[in-house]
Scaffold this active site. Structure first.
Site, PDB file in Angstrom:
ATOM      1  N   ASP A  29      55.452-104.124   3.028  1.00 54.67           N
ATOM      2  CA  ASP A  29      56.468-103.152   3.464  1.00 54.67           C
ATOM      3  C   ASP A  29      55.986-102.379   4.692  1.00 54.67           C
ATOM      4  OD1 ASP A  29      55.371-101.854   0.407  1.00 54.67           O
ATOM      5  OD2 ASP A  29      54.652-101.152   2.357  1.00 54.67           O
ATOM      6  N   ASP A  98      62.619-108.498  15.935  1.00 53.67           N
ATOM      7  CA  ASP A  98      63.128-109.860  15.834  1.00 53.67           C
ATOM      8  C   ASP A  98      64.619-109.797  15.500  1.00 53.67           C
ATOM      9  OD1 ASP A  98      61.518-112.749  14.333  1.00 53.67           O
ATOM     10  OD2 ASP A  98      63.491-112.575  15.295  1.00 53.67           O
ATOM     11  N   ASP A 199      66.083-114.709  18.145  1.00 61.47           N
ATOM     12  CA  ASP A 199      65.975-115.882  17.268  1.00 61.47           C
ATOM     13  C   ASP A 199      66.970-116.973  17.699  1.00 61.47           C
ATOM     14  OD1 ASP A 199      64.884-116.891  14.658  1.00 61.47           O
ATOM     15  OD2 ASP A 199      67.013-116.959  14.178  1.00 61.47           O
ATOM     16  N   GLU A 254      63.549-117.375  21.494  1.00 57.76           N
ATOM     17  CA  GLU A 254      63.009-118.503  20.730  1.00 57.76           C
ATOM     18  C   GLU A 254      63.888-119.688  21.045  1.00 57.76           C
ATOM     19  OE1 GLU A 254      64.057-119.390  16.960  1.00 57.76           O
ATOM     20  OE2 GLU A 254      62.143-120.158  16.301  1.00 57.76           O
ATOM     21  N   HIS A 326      55.123-117.914  11.509  1.00 54.82           N
ATOM     22  CA  HIS A 326      55.619-117.917  10.117  1.00 54.82           C
ATOM     23  C   HIS A 326      56.369-119.198   9.773  1.00 54.82           C
ATOM     24  CE1 HIS A 326      58.906-116.856  12.671  1.00 54.82           C
ATOM     25  NE2 HIS A 326      59.739-117.047  11.682  1.00 54.82           N
ATOM     26  N   ASP A 327      56.638-120.015  10.802  1.00 52.99           N
ATOM     27  CA  ASP A 327      57.416-121.246  10.576  1.00 52.99           C
ATOM     28  C   ASP A 327      56.569-122.496  10.520  1.00 52.99           C
ATOM     29  OD1 ASP A 327      60.214-120.251  12.682  1.00 52.99           O
ATOM     30  OD2 ASP A 327      59.974-120.157  10.508  1.00 52.99           O
TER      31      ASP A 327
HETATM   32  O1  TEU Z   1      63.444-120.740  13.629  1.00 50.73           O
HETATM   33  C1  TEU Z   1      64.343-121.609  14.308  1.00 50.73           C
HETATM   34  C2  TEU Z   1      63.641-122.795  14.799  1.00 50.73           C
HETATM   35  O2  TEU Z   1      63.333-122.893  15.973  1.00 50.73           O
HETATM   36  C3  TEU Z   1      63.295-123.847  13.833  1.00 50.73           C
HETATM   37  O3  TEU Z   1      62.780-124.979  14.552  1.00 50.73           O
HETATM   38  C4  TEU Z   1      62.168-123.373  12.965  1.00 50.73           C
HETATM   39  O4  TEU Z   1      61.007-123.322  13.737  1.00 50.73           O
HETATM   40  C5  TEU Z   1      62.024-124.285  11.821  1.00 50.73           C
HETATM   41  O5  TEU Z   1      62.093-125.608  12.180  1.00 50.73           O
HETATM   42  C6  TEU Z   1      63.024-123.872  10.811  1.00 50.73           C
HETATM   43  O6  TEU Z   1      62.163-123.553   9.788  1.00 50.73           O
HETATM   44  C7  TEU Z   1      63.964-119.412  13.545  1.00 50.73           C
HETATM   45  C8  TEU Z   1      63.044-118.591  12.670  1.00 50.73           C
HETATM   46  O7  TEU Z   1      61.750-118.521  13.262  1.00 50.73           O
HETATM   47  C9  TEU Z   1      62.994-119.238  11.309  1.00 50.73           C
HETATM   48  O8  TEU Z   1      62.087-118.529  10.449  1.00 50.73           O
HETATM   49  C10 TEU Z   1      64.389-119.190  10.698  1.00 50.73           C
HETATM   50  O9  TEU Z   1      64.381-119.911   9.480  1.00 50.73           O
HETATM   51  C11 TEU Z   1      65.406-119.842  11.657  1.00 50.73           C
HETATM   52  O10 TEU Z   1      65.276-119.419  13.004  1.00 50.73           O
HETATM   53  C12 TEU Z   1      66.818-119.429  11.239  1.00 50.73           C
HETATM   54  O11 TEU Z   1      67.004-118.071  11.551  1.00 50.73           O
HETATM   55 CA    CA Z   2      56.059-103.003  -1.355  1.00 50.45          CA
END
Ligand code: TEU
Ligand code: CA
Length: 554
Positions: A29, A98, A199, A254, A326-327
Site C-alpha cells: 500500500d 501510470d 498504458d 507504452e 511487472h509484465d
Molecule cells: O501491457 C500491455 C502490453 O504491452 C502487453 O504486451 C503486456 O506487456 C503483456 O503482453 C500483457 O501482459 C500493459 C500493462 O503493462 C499490463 O500490465 C496490462 O495487463 C496491459 O497493458 C493492459 O492494461
Molecule cells: Ca496493506
C-alpha cells in the site's frame, strides 16, 4: 511546457501491491511505500514510476480502472497519496503515474451506462458491434486468450476488449470521451504529478474498420490491427496541446506495436510524447503464439535490438532502457544467470542498462538480484494472463506440467512476488499473509542482507547509478558497438566531446579473451572486486567500464 528532466533520470518502478504492506492485510500500500522512501532515495534513482493505484476490481492488477479520481481502497486514501507525493518531492524525487486510457474497467460507470441500451448517451464511449450471426464481429484474439469481443445479452451486441472481458476498450474516436480523459489527466497533473506512463498508448487508434487479422502471429496482429491506427499521431498531438503543454510534465508511452520506422512519429518535439517503451527485447523470445509460445533468444538478436533502437534515437527522440518490469520475468533469470553467477550477471545487466543511451527503468527487486520463482501448480498464479493462458492451453489438450514450464519461464507472476526486505517471515513485506507467494529464496536474497555488503548487487547498483550521473557521456554520448571475435563478448563505446567510455560485458559463464590492450585506460567500474586495467581476459559474467586515454593526452 513539458520538461526534459527525463533525459538525466534513473527511474525506479514500484508495483504497489507487492512493494510493502503497512497495515498487515497482506497487500502492499501507499503507506508502505512512504515507509521506504529513504531506501528509494538511497538507491540514487531520481524518479519513481508507480503502477496504477486507482480504484479497480483488480481483474488485471489494477489496469482495469473503475474510478480514475479515487485511490484503490486497499492501497490507501487520497491523503495517503498526497503524503506520498510530498514525501517524494521533499527528497527531490519525481513521480510518474501510470494512466490507463485505452480501456476502463467494465465496472466503470461509463460502461455500466453504455451497456444499458443502444441509444444510451454513453454508448459510443466504447466499441459496440453486431456479430455475424452467433460469431463475433471479427477474428481478433484478446491478449488474454479467447476472442477480443464479448457478447452483451442486454443489447445483443458485442463490445471490444483487447485485454480481459472486464477491460472494454475506450472509443477515442468519440470527442466527448477524449475530453473526459483530458479532465482525468489535468486532475492528476494539477496535484503536481511529474510524469505520466501512458498504458498501451499505441492502441488508442486502432483499425476501426475492424477487418479480420490476416496473420497467426500475435505480435504482428498487434502491430497491424490493434496499434498504430490512422489517428494515433492526431490523438497524441491533441493531448499534447490540450493538456501536456500546460504542465512541466514528461510522458512515456507504452508502445506495443511501435517499430524503429514509426517511433519518431510519436515523439515529435512539438506534438509528441517525451519517450516510449519499445518491446524489442521483450518480444524476442515470443513465438507466433505470443507469451506462452516461447522460443530461444540469441545474444546476437539481443545486441541488435540495442543497435537498431540506439540508431533510431541517435539524433531525434529519446529511448528508454528496461530489461524487466511487472509484465515479464525477472531480468537476471531471463537474460543473466540466476544460479551460480546470479550476483555477477545481475551487476553486468545493470552495467549494460546504466551505460546505454536512453532513460533506464529499473523494476523493484532487481536492484538486489531477485529471481523468478516456480509456480508448483496453476492455482498458485494470481495473473489473469497466466490463468486464461492455461484455459486456452487446456482446450488444446496441453498438460498442466507443460503449460507450467512456459508460465514459469515467461509468466508475469515471476515479477509480482513480494519485495524481499529481509530473511524474516514473509520477507519483511507484511506482518500478515501476503496476497502472493513470497519467493522462498528471500532468506538469501534480501535488502537487509545486502545493505552492508560492499560486494552485493545492491551496493553495485548504487555505484553504477552514480557513474551514470557523473559522466554525461553515458547519458548523452553517441553509441557504437564494437565487433568482437567472440559473440558472447558484448562491447560498446560511448563518446561525447572527445571523452570515450568503453563498456565490456562477458555474457557467458566462462572466461573469454579480451581483445584490447587496456593498460593505458582508466578503470571506472568493474563488477568483480579485483577488476583492473591491463586485462587480457574477462571472467564469467564480468563487466568492466573503462575511460579510454585520449590520443592527445600525454
Ligand atoms: O501491457 C500491455 C502490453 O504491452 C502487453 O504486451 C503486456 O506487456 C503483456 O503482453 C500483457 O501482459 C500493459 C500493462 O503493462 C499490463 O500490465 C496490462 O495487463 C496491459 O497493458 C493492459 O492494461
Ligand atoms: Ca496493506
Amino acid at each position: 511546457m513539458p520538461s526534459s528532466w527525463y533525459k538525466d533520470a534513473v527511474v525506479y518502478q514500484i508495483y504497489p501491491r507487492s512493494f510493502k504492506d503497512s497495515n498487515g492485510d497482506g497487500i502492499g500500500d501507499l503507506r508502505g511505500i512512504i515507509e521506504k522512501l529513504d531506501y528509494i532515495k538511497s538507491l540514487g534513482v531520481t524518479a519513481v514510476w508507480l503502477n496504477p493505484i486507482f480504484k479497480s476490481p483488480n481483474d488485471d492488477g489494477g489496469y482495469d480502472i473503475s474510478d480514475y479520481y479515487s485511490i484503490q481502497p486497499e492501497f490507501g486514501s487520497m491523503e495517503d497519496f498526497d503524503a506520498l507525493l510530498d514525501g517524494l518531492h521533499r527528497r527531490g524525487l519525481k513521480l510518474i503515474m501510470d494512466l490507463v486510457l485505452n480501456h476502463s474497467s467494465d465496472e466503470h460507470p461509463w460502461f455500466q451506462e453504455s451497456r444499458k441500451s443502444k441509444d444510451n448517451p454513453y454508448r459510443d464511449y466504447y466499441f459496440w458491434k453486431k456479430g455475424n450471426g452467433v460469431a463475433a464481429p471479427n477474428n481478433w484474439p484478446s491478449f488474454f486468450g479467447g476472442s477480443a469481443w464479448q457478447l452483451d445479452e442486454a443489447t445483443g451486441e458485442y463490445y471490444l476488449h483487447l485485454f480481459s472481458r472486464k477491460q472494454p476498450d475506450l472509443n477515442w474516436e468519440n470527442k466527448t470521451l477524449r475530453e473526459e480523459l483530458k479532465k482525468i489527466m489535468r486532475f492528476w497533473l494539477d496535484k503536481g504529478v511529474d510524469g505520466l506512463r501512458l498504458d498501451v498508448i499505441t492502441a488508442i487508434s486502432k483499425r476501426t474498420d475492424f477487418p479480420h487479422t490476416d496473420t497467426h502471429d500475435f505480435n504482428e496482429t498487434i502491430r497491424k490491427f490493434y496499434t498504430n491506427g490512422p489517428r494515433l499521431k492526431e490523438f497524441i498531438s491533441e493531448i499534447r496541446h490540450d493538456v501536456l503543454d500546460h504542465y512541466p510534465v514528461i510522458t512515456v508511452g507504452e508502445g506495443p506495436g511501435i517499430t524503429p520506422e514509426n517511433a519518431l512519429e510519436y515523439l515529435d518535439e512539438k506534438d509528441g510524447l517525451s519517450m516510449i517503451f519499445h518491446f524489442g527485447h521483450m518480444f524476442m523470445d515470443q513465438g507466433p503464439g505470443g507469451r506462452f509460445d516461447p522460443k530461444p533468444w540469441s545474444l546476437d538478436d539481443f545486441k541488435k535490438v540495442f543497435e537498431v533502437w540506439n540508431s533510431t534515437f541517435a539524433h531525434r527522440g529519446w529511448g528508454s532502457v528496461f530489461l524487466g518490469n511487472h509484465d515479464f520475468s525477472r531480468m537476471v533469470s531471463r537474460w543473466g544467470n540466476d544460479a551460480e553467477y546470479r550476483q555477477e550477471s545481475a551487476k553486468l545487466l545493470f552495467t549494460l542498462m546504466l551505460c546505454m543511451p536512453g532513460t533506464p527503468f529499473i523494476f523493484q527487486g532487481d536492484e538486489i538480484g531477485m529471481t523468478n520463482f516456480t509456480l508448483k501448480n496453476i492455482s498458485e498464479s494470481k495473473d489473469i494472463e497466466t490463468l486464461n493462458g492455461w484455459n486456452e492451453a487446456k482446450k488444446k489438450g496441453e498438460s498442466e506440467e507443460d503449460f507450467l514450464k512456459k508460465a514459469n519461464y515467461a509468466g508475469r507472476d515471476n515479477a509480482r512476488t513480494p519485495m524481499q526486505w529481509s530473511e524474516s517471515l514473509h520477507a519483511g513485506f507484511s506482518s500478515g499473509n501476503p496476497w502472493m507467494i513470497v519467493n522462498p529464496n528471500h532468506a538469501q536474497i534480501n535488502v537487509r542482507r545486502q545493505e552492508d555488503d560492499p560486494d552485493g548487487v545492491l551496493s553495485f547498483f548504487k555505484r553504477i547509478v552514480r557513474l551514470r550521473q557523473k559522466y554525461a557521456t553515458l547519458r548523452e554520448g553517441s553509441y557504437q558497438s564494437i565487433e568482437t571475435p567472440n559473440n558472447e563478448l558484448f562491447i560498446f563505446l560511448r563518446e561525447n566531446l572527445g571523452e570515450k567510455i568503453m563498456v565490456a560485458l562477458n555474457f557467458s559463464s566462462r572466461a573469454i579473451n579480451f581483445p584490447f590492450d587496456t593498460r593505458e585506460n582508466e578503470l571506472l567500474l568493474g563488477n568483480y572486486r579485483t577488476a583492473s586495467t591491463g586485462i587480457n581476459q574477462l571472467r564469467p559474467w564480468e563487466a568492466v567500464v573503462f575511460k579510454l586515454k585520449n590520443s592527445d593526452e600525454s
